[in-house]
Design a protein around this motif. Sequence first.
Motif, PDB file in Angstrom:
ATOM      1  N   ASP A  70       0.827  -1.207   0.000  1.00 22.63           N
ATOM      2  CA  ASP A  70       0.000   0.000   0.000  1.00 22.63           C
ATOM      3  C   ASP A  70       0.857   1.250   0.000  1.00 22.63           C
ATOM      4  N   SER A  71       0.285   2.323  -0.509  1.00 22.09           N
ATOM      5  CA  SER A  71       0.978   3.613  -0.472  1.00 22.09           C
ATOM      6  C   SER A  71       0.804   4.239   0.908  1.00 22.09           C
ATOM      7  N   VAL A  72       1.569   5.250   1.189  1.00 14.67           N
ATOM      8  CA  VAL A  72       1.481   5.944   2.476  1.00 14.67           C
ATOM      9  C   VAL A  72       0.106   6.587   2.633  1.00 14.67           C
ATOM     10  N   ASP A  73      -0.425   7.162   1.563  1.00 17.81           N
ATOM     11  CA  ASP A  73      -1.746   7.796   1.630  1.00 17.81           C
ATOM     12  C   ASP A  73      -2.842   6.785   1.978  1.00 17.81           C
ATOM     13  N   THR A  74      -2.776   5.608   1.391  1.00 16.95           N
ATOM     14  CA  THR A  74      -3.770   4.574   1.686  1.00 16.95           C
ATOM     15  C   THR A  74      -3.670   4.120   3.134  1.00 16.95           C
ATOM     16  N   LEU A  75      -2.442   3.929   3.623  1.00 18.01           N
ATOM     17  CA  LEU A  75      -2.267   3.526   5.020  1.00 18.01           C
ATOM     18  C   LEU A  75      -2.787   4.591   5.977  1.00 18.01           C
TER      19      LEU A  75
END
Length: 89
Positions: A70-75
Amino acid sequence: MLFTVTSFRRLICNAGFRVDSIQCFGPPIADLTSSQSGLLPVVDRLAFRLAQLWKGFFGYQILIEATRPDSVDTLMANTFVNLRTPPAA
């Protein structure tokens, strides 16, 4: 908890991680006794090699290297989801 190699891999995959590598280690036979026998290091190395070859049977400890795709934004969105919605009345 006790895990088999398969159940530990399944746990990591179900948590959303991608498994990069799995290593198993044999029991520390030479460390379990105070004897200074010259045979114990040989048995220790043999246990290590067997754990590398047949993880599910001879593996004493399991090390899994995994990454979260996952990307940082999704996390961040998934982590702080409860802070954005007001509590129900």
